[in-house]
Design an enzyme around this catalytic site. Structure first.
Site, PDB file in Angstrom:
ATOM      1  N   GLY A  77       0.826  -1.212   0.000  1.00 31.15           N
ATOM      2  CA  GLY A  77       0.000   0.000   0.000  1.00 31.15           C
ATOM      3  C   GLY A  77       0.854   1.253   0.000  1.00 31.15           C
TER       4      GLY A  77
ATOM      5  N   GLY B 252       8.709   1.743  -0.358  1.00 29.65           N
ATOM      6  CA  GLY B 252       9.800   1.850   0.609  1.00 29.65           C
ATOM      7  C   GLY B 252      10.059   0.579   1.406  1.00 29.65           C
ATOM      8  N   GLY B 253       9.130  -0.383   1.334  1.00 25.24           N
ATOM      9  CA  GLY B 253       9.365  -1.699   1.929  1.00 25.24           C
ATOM     10  C   GLY B 253       9.568  -1.674   3.435  1.00 25.24           C
TER      11      GLY B 253
ATOM     12  N   CYS C 195      12.292  -1.144   5.089  1.00 25.62           N
ATOM     13  CA  CYS C 195      13.181  -0.070   5.545  1.00 25.62           C
ATOM     14  C   CYS C 195      12.415   1.202   5.884  1.00 25.62           C
TER      15      CYS C 195
ATOM     16  N   SER D 233      12.409  -9.536   3.080  1.00 28.07           N
ATOM     17  CA  SER D 233      12.553 -10.507   4.165  1.00 28.07           C
ATOM     18  C   SER D 233      11.493 -10.285   5.225  1.00 28.07           C
TER      19      SER D 233
ATOM     20  N   GLY E 117      21.445  -8.988  18.580  1.00 30.65           N
ATOM     21  CA  GLY E 117      21.965  -8.447  17.319  1.00 30.65           C
ATOM     22  C   GLY E 117      21.579  -6.984  17.184  1.00 30.65           C
TER      23      GLY E 117
ATOM     24  N   GLY F 108      17.885  -6.096  18.244  1.00 29.21           N
ATOM     25  CA  GLY F 108      17.727  -6.217  19.691  1.00 29.21           C
ATOM     26  C   GLY F 108      18.363  -5.048  20.431  1.00 29.21           C
ATOM     27  N   LEU F 109      19.546  -4.638  19.989  1.00 23.01           N
ATOM     28  CA  LEU F 109      20.260  -3.576  20.709  1.00 23.01           C
ATOM     29  C   LEU F 109      19.687  -2.203  20.380  1.00 23.01           C
TER      30      LEU F 109
ATOM     31  N   HIS G 133      39.962  20.557  11.983  1.00 22.03           N
ATOM     32  CA  HIS G 133      40.035  20.605  13.446  1.00 22.03           C
ATOM     33  C   HIS G 133      39.068  21.655  13.965  1.00 22.03           C
TER      34      HIS G 133
HETATM   35  P1  FAD Z   1      11.992  -5.010   1.693  1.00 23.04           P
HETATM   36  O1  FAD Z   1      12.315  -3.654   2.181  1.00 23.04           O
HETATM   37  O2  FAD Z   1      11.521  -6.020   2.678  1.00 23.04           O
HETATM   38  O3  FAD Z   1      10.908  -4.827   0.535  1.00 23.04           O
HETATM   39  C1  FAD Z   1      10.257  -5.863  -0.100  1.00 23.04           C
HETATM   40  C2  FAD Z   1       8.876  -5.410  -0.481  1.00 23.04           C
HETATM   41  O4  FAD Z   1       8.310  -6.374  -1.358  1.00 23.04           O
HETATM   42  C3  FAD Z   1       7.913  -5.284   0.690  1.00 23.04           C
HETATM   43  O5  FAD Z   1       7.401  -3.976   0.795  1.00 23.04           O
HETATM   44  C4  FAD Z   1       6.821  -6.308   0.390  1.00 23.04           C
HETATM   45  O6  FAD Z   1       5.532  -5.845   0.756  1.00 23.04           O
HETATM   46  C5  FAD Z   1       6.940  -6.456  -1.117  1.00 23.04           C
HETATM   47  N1  FAD Z   1       6.462  -7.741  -1.624  1.00 23.04           N
HETATM   48  C6  FAD Z   1       6.796  -8.986  -1.204  1.00 23.04           C
HETATM   49  N2  FAD Z   1       6.207  -9.932  -1.953  1.00 23.04           N
HETATM   50  C7  FAD Z   1       5.470  -9.266  -2.877  1.00 23.04           C
HETATM   51  C8  FAD Z   1       4.647  -9.699  -3.948  1.00 23.04           C
HETATM   52  N3  FAD Z   1       4.470 -10.997  -4.219  1.00 23.04           N
HETATM   53  N4  FAD Z   1       4.030  -8.760  -4.690  1.00 23.04           N
HETATM   54  C9  FAD Z   1       4.204  -7.444  -4.439  1.00 23.04           C
HETATM   55  N5  FAD Z   1       4.982  -6.988  -3.449  1.00 23.04           N
HETATM   56  C10 FAD Z   1       5.624  -7.878  -2.687  1.00 23.04           C
HETATM   57  N6  FAD Z   1      19.064  -1.637   7.018  1.00 23.04           N
HETATM   58  C11 FAD Z   1      19.962  -0.647   6.969  1.00 23.04           C
HETATM   59  O7  FAD Z   1      20.752  -0.594   6.029  1.00 23.04           O
HETATM   60  N7  FAD Z   1      20.005   0.332   7.928  1.00 23.04           N
HETATM   61  C12 FAD Z   1      19.152   0.334   8.982  1.00 23.04           C
HETATM   62  O8  FAD Z   1      19.217   1.224   9.824  1.00 23.04           O
HETATM   63  C13 FAD Z   1      18.205  -0.706   9.069  1.00 23.04           C
HETATM   64  N8  FAD Z   1      17.334  -0.729  10.091  1.00 23.04           N
HETATM   65  C14 FAD Z   1      16.407  -1.737  10.141  1.00 23.04           C
HETATM   66  C15 FAD Z   1      15.542  -1.763  11.231  1.00 23.04           C
HETATM   67  C16 FAD Z   1      14.610  -2.754  11.319  1.00 23.04           C
HETATM   68  C17 FAD Z   1      13.655  -2.770  12.504  1.00 23.04           C
HETATM   69  C18 FAD Z   1      14.500  -3.755  10.313  1.00 23.04           C
HETATM   70  C19 FAD Z   1      13.464  -4.830  10.380  1.00 23.04           C
HETATM   71  C20 FAD Z   1      15.365  -3.734   9.232  1.00 23.04           C
HETATM   72  C21 FAD Z   1      16.336  -2.723   9.139  1.00 23.04           C
HETATM   73  N9  FAD Z   1      17.248  -2.679   8.096  1.00 23.04           N
HETATM   74  C22 FAD Z   1      18.181  -1.684   8.050  1.00 23.04           C
HETATM   75  C23 FAD Z   1      17.233  -3.675   7.004  1.00 23.04           C
HETATM   76  C24 FAD Z   1      16.489  -3.112   5.779  1.00 23.04           C
HETATM   77  O9  FAD Z   1      15.187  -2.743   6.153  1.00 23.04           O
HETATM   78  C25 FAD Z   1      16.433  -4.150   4.669  1.00 23.04           C
HETATM   79  O10 FAD Z   1      17.738  -4.602   4.360  1.00 23.04           O
HETATM   80  C26 FAD Z   1      15.830  -3.560   3.406  1.00 23.04           C
HETATM   81  O11 FAD Z   1      14.517  -3.131   3.656  1.00 23.04           O
HETATM   82  C27 FAD Z   1      15.832  -4.592   2.270  1.00 23.04           C
HETATM   83  O12 FAD Z   1      15.197  -4.078   1.151  1.00 23.04           O
HETATM   84  P2  FAD Z   1      14.428  -5.022   0.116  1.00 23.04           P
HETATM   85  O13 FAD Z   1      13.866  -4.103  -0.898  1.00 23.04           O
HETATM   86  O14 FAD Z   1      15.279  -6.131  -0.283  1.00 23.04           O
HETATM   87  O15 FAD Z   1      13.229  -5.671   0.954  1.00 23.04           O
HETATM   88  P1  NAD Z   2      21.068 -10.343  13.658  1.00 22.90           P
HETATM   89  O1  NAD Z   2      21.459 -11.475  12.816  1.00 22.90           O
HETATM   90  O2  NAD Z   2      21.794  -9.065  13.595  1.00 22.90           O
HETATM   91  O3  NAD Z   2      21.132 -10.772  15.188  1.00 22.90           O
HETATM   92  C1  NAD Z   2      20.435 -11.861  15.701  1.00 22.90           C
HETATM   93  C2  NAD Z   2      21.057 -12.246  17.030  1.00 22.90           C
HETATM   94  O4  NAD Z   2      20.220 -13.205  17.636  1.00 22.90           O
HETATM   95  C3  NAD Z   2      22.442 -12.872  16.893  1.00 22.90           C
HETATM   96  O5  NAD Z   2      23.315 -12.283  17.805  1.00 22.90           O
HETATM   97  C4  NAD Z   2      22.194 -14.349  17.193  1.00 22.90           C
HETATM   98  O6  NAD Z   2      23.287 -14.982  17.776  1.00 22.90           O
HETATM   99  C5  NAD Z   2      21.022 -14.249  18.147  1.00 22.90           C
HETATM  100  N1  NAD Z   2      20.176 -15.438  18.193  1.00 22.90           N
HETATM  101  C6  NAD Z   2      19.800 -16.215  17.162  1.00 22.90           C
HETATM  102  N2  NAD Z   2      18.996 -17.204  17.599  1.00 22.90           N
HETATM  103  C7  NAD Z   2      18.865 -17.031  18.939  1.00 22.90           C
HETATM  104  C8  NAD Z   2      18.153 -17.716  19.952  1.00 22.90           C
HETATM  105  N3  NAD Z   2      17.415 -18.785  19.677  1.00 22.90           N
HETATM  106  N4  NAD Z   2      18.237 -17.253  21.208  1.00 22.90           N
HETATM  107  C9  NAD Z   2      18.993 -16.161  21.506  1.00 22.90           C
HETATM  108  N5  NAD Z   2      19.683 -15.475  20.574  1.00 22.90           N
HETATM  109  C10 NAD Z   2      19.613 -15.902  19.310  1.00 22.90           C
HETATM  110  O7  NAD Z   2      19.507 -10.157  13.387  1.00 22.90           O
HETATM  111  P2  NAD Z   2      18.475  -9.015  13.817  1.00 22.90           P
HETATM  112  O8  NAD Z   2      19.027  -8.163  14.891  1.00 22.90           O
HETATM  113  O9  NAD Z   2      17.165  -9.708  14.027  1.00 22.90           O
HETATM  114  O10 NAD Z   2      18.384  -8.158  12.500  1.00 22.90           O
HETATM  115  C11 NAD Z   2      17.896  -8.725  11.276  1.00 22.90           C
HETATM  116  C12 NAD Z   2      18.491  -8.059  10.083  1.00 22.90           C
HETATM  117  O11 NAD Z   2      18.072  -6.718   9.972  1.00 22.90           O
HETATM  118  C13 NAD Z   2      20.009  -8.058  10.116  1.00 22.90           C
HETATM  119  O12 NAD Z   2      20.455  -8.597   8.905  1.00 22.90           O
HETATM  120  C14 NAD Z   2      20.379  -6.638  10.235  1.00 22.90           C
HETATM  121  O13 NAD Z   2      21.523  -6.345   9.455  1.00 22.90           O
HETATM  122  C15 NAD Z   2      19.170  -5.875   9.711  1.00 22.90           C
HETATM  123  N6  NAD Z   2      19.084  -4.635  10.464  1.00 22.90           N
HETATM  124  C16 NAD Z   2      20.027  -3.687  10.256  1.00 22.90           C
HETATM  125  C17 NAD Z   2      20.001  -2.541  11.013  1.00 22.90           C
HETATM  126  C18 NAD Z   2      21.053  -1.510  10.787  1.00 22.90           C
HETATM  127  O14 NAD Z   2      21.717  -1.573   9.773  1.00 22.90           O
HETATM  128  N7  NAD Z   2      21.220  -0.549  11.675  1.00 22.90           N
HETATM  129  C19 NAD Z   2      19.052  -2.343  11.978  1.00 22.90           C
HETATM  130  C20 NAD Z   2      18.122  -3.336  12.183  1.00 22.90           C
HETATM  131  C21 NAD Z   2      18.146  -4.479  11.409  1.00 22.90           C
END
Ligand code: FAD
Ligand code: NAD
Length: 471
Positions: A39, A42-43, A45, A149, A186, A189-190, A450
């Site tokens: 809807g 930007g997915g 992210c 994902s 990860g 979580g943090l 600086h």
């Molecule tokens: P997505 O952003 O997941 O987009 C995929 C899209 O495809 C979705 O909108 C979905 O609705 C759509 N879709 C799926 N199947 C279909 C279908 N059959 N038909 C039509 N549409 C469909 N990454 C960073 O680099 N920096 C960060 O600070 C960061 N923070 C994050 C914080 C959180 C809480 C989370 C969960 C992730 C974060 N990430 C961060 C990871 C980042 O969000 C993803 O790596 C990024 O969104 C991947 O982009 P993508 O386009 O591959 O997938």
């Molecule tokens: P992550 O892979 O960063 O961390 C998951 C953590 O959970 C790991 O430390 C792992 O050892 C632990 N773990 C796995 N199974 C477990 C269990 N059963 N019990 C306890 N601990 C367990 O994954 P995430 O934090 O869920 O993030 C998901 C993805 O989203 C990552 O790929 C991350 O790069 C992306 N993301 C990126 C950002 C950013 O770039 N700032 C922010 C949020 C998310």
């Protein structure tokens, strides 16, 4: 279908990977359609990931700082109160502004945007189940799958996004929980643990491994991060497994056990955040209709030009190999369109930065020390603490350090690891240095303004091939 009826490119998914590919294809003059079911564009992210989490991280940090870190700066404030509803609204405003901005960019670049769910009917056709009802058939010469994902579920704990939440629920809690347990230490979580801890929750992070930070973080930096976050009030249970949980109307009890030795304990919480990683999302895509399969981790398998075994169907972003990061998805999007249009593209997977947006931030690029050690290459390390950096001192924000790893023989930089203020901005210089194959001496002999935090970067480089001046 005749070629004339086919778009040059059909993109499934309007996340960072999909929307960037769509804009790039539009700029290249291709006839392009992007199909997104959410809807909004930007997915993950923009809607429930990077952007809303950073809005909350920024404002919760300000709140926390105003409560705990003003007096010694000569600022006297009165009653400081949290208005969580308004903080959430500010987050929503950032999200809606940015997602609408992409719709505007679609129009500007002649991208056709279809709201609906796409599934392959055959190798050149997708059927779109339209969000507003009905169906549309879209045909393409080329396809990019960018379906992203989803959070990996935790067996035995049912997600309701209210009390047992993934990051999606954690960015939208209606009140500050008294006690929050985070499963997985990860990045998610943090970051989310920091948000709710700053807003007043007692946060406990349960991590299966002996170290926080998730994959990629340098051991030394991860230890430093844990120490600082602990000081901020977050509790850690490392080397600990969650065995199961009981949910009653007033609390959630988790049974945890030491990974080795089996010592058991029960932890209570109002909210449990499941943050144990994310897995590729390809459900409902009709892959079976075109004979495409995923690997054991659910990833669509591709070659170095993002092609599946059907070479006109490419895959980018979170639903295939590599780190699940928005900027990685973005690089792949541009490269994939260039492969289609020009036959060549480029992504340097050795120079993709990672940032954890806690306070202080943690950022890195290239190899960490464990990886370099394992590779057998002889290396040297230079570090510089922010406590010796003038700007960090004047800002009264001087925890952390810059750590540089370089090849002992050639001095080529192999990895850069920063924990400290604005580490996420500082790492851009490190990424450029690695992309250009810089030596630590190249960086150390480059003038840095600086007083800036970036001088810590320069001095860490100086400490790698020689000696820092200020430490
Ligand atoms: P997505 O952003 O997941 O987009 C995929 C899209 O495809 C979705 O909108 C979905 O609705 C759509 N879709 C799926 N199947 C279909 C279908 N059959 N038909 C039509 N549409 C469909 N990454 C960073 O680099 N920096 C960060 O600070 C960061 N923070 C994050 C914080 C959180 C809480 C989370 C969960 C992730 C974060 N990430 C961060 C990871 C980042 O969000 C993803 O790596 C990024 O969104 C991947 O982009 P993508 O386009 O591959 O997938
Ligand atoms: P992550 O892979 O960063 O961390 C998951 C953590 O959970 C790991 O430390 C792992 O050892 C632990 N773990 C796995 N199974 C477990 C269990 N059963 N019990 C306890 N601990 C367990 O994954 P995430 O934090 O869920 O993030 C998901 C993805 O989203 C990552 O790929 C991350 O790069 C992306 N993301 C990126 C950002 C950013 O770039 N700032 C922010 C949020 C998310």
């Amino acid at each position: 279908a005749s070629e004339a009826e086919q778009d040059d490119l059909v993109i499934i998914g309007g996340g960072v990977a999909g929307y960037v590919a769509a804009i790039k294809a539009g700029q290249e003059g291709m006839k392009v359609t992007c199909i997104e079911k959410r809807g909004t564009l930007g997915g993950t992210c923009l809607n429930v990931g990077c952007i809303p989490s950073k809005a909350l991280l920024n404002n919760s940090h300000l709140y926390h700082q105003i409560r705990h870190d003003t007096k010694n700066r000569g600022i006297e404030v009165g009653d400081v109160k949290l208005n969580l509803g308004q903080m959430m609204k500010a987050k929503d405003t950032a999200v809606s502004g940015l997602t609408k901005g992409i719709e505007f960019l679609f129009k500007k670049n002649n991208v056709r945007y279809i709201k609906g769910t796409a599934a392959f009917a055959d190798e050149h056709t997708v059927k779109v189940n339209l969000s507003e009802g009905g169906e549309e058939t879209v045909m393409g010469k080329n396809f990019i799958i960018a379906t992203g994902s989803e959070a990996t579920p935790f067996k035995g704990l049912e997600i309701d996004e209210k009390r047992i939440v993934t990051s999606t629920g954690a960015i939208a809690l209606e009140k500050v929980p008294e006690k929050m347990i985070v499963i997985g230490g990860g990045i998610i979580g943090l970051e989310m643990g920091s948000v709710w801890s700053r807003l007043g929750a007692k946060v406990t992070v349960v991590e299966f491994l002996g170290q926080i930070g998730g994959p990629g973080m340098d051991n030394e930096i991860a230890k430093a991060a844990q120490k600082i976050l602990k000081k901020q009030g977050i509790d850690f249970k490392l080397n600990t497994k969650v065995m199961g949980g009981d949910v009653t109307s007033d609390k959630i009890s988790l049974q945890v056990e030491a990974a080795k030795g089996g010592k058991e304990e029960t932890l209570d919480a109002d909210v449990v955040l499941v943050a144990i990683g994310r897995r590729p999302y390809t459900a409902g895509l009709g892959l079976e209709n075109i004979g495409l399969e995923t690997d054991d981790k659910g990833r669509l398998v591709i070659d170095s030009e993002y092609r599946t075994k059907l070479p006109h169907i490419r895959v980018i972003g979170d639903c295939t190999f590599g780190p699940m990061l928005a900027h990685k998805a973005e690089e792949e999007a541009v490269a994939a369109v260039e492969y289609i249009q020009k036959g060549h593209g480029h992504v340097n997977y050795g120079a993709i930065p990672s940032v954890m947006y806690t306070h202080p931030e943690v950022a890195w690029v290239g190899q960490n020390e464990q990886e370099v050690k394992e590779s057998g290459v002889k290396y040297k390390v230079g570090t510089f603490p922010f406590s010796a950096n003038s700007r960090a001192k004047t800002n009264m924000d001087s925890e952390g350090m810059v750590k540089m790893i370089a090849d002992e023989e050639t001095d080529r930089i192999l990895g850069i690891h920063i924990i400290g203020p604005n580490a996420g901005e500082l790492i851009a210089e490190g990424t450029l240095a690695i992309e250009y194959g810089a030596s630590s001496e190249d960086v150390g002999r480059t003038s840095h303004a600086h007083p800036t935090l970036s001088e810590a970067f320069k001095e860490a480089a100086m400490a790698t091939y020689g000696k820092a001046i200020h430490y």
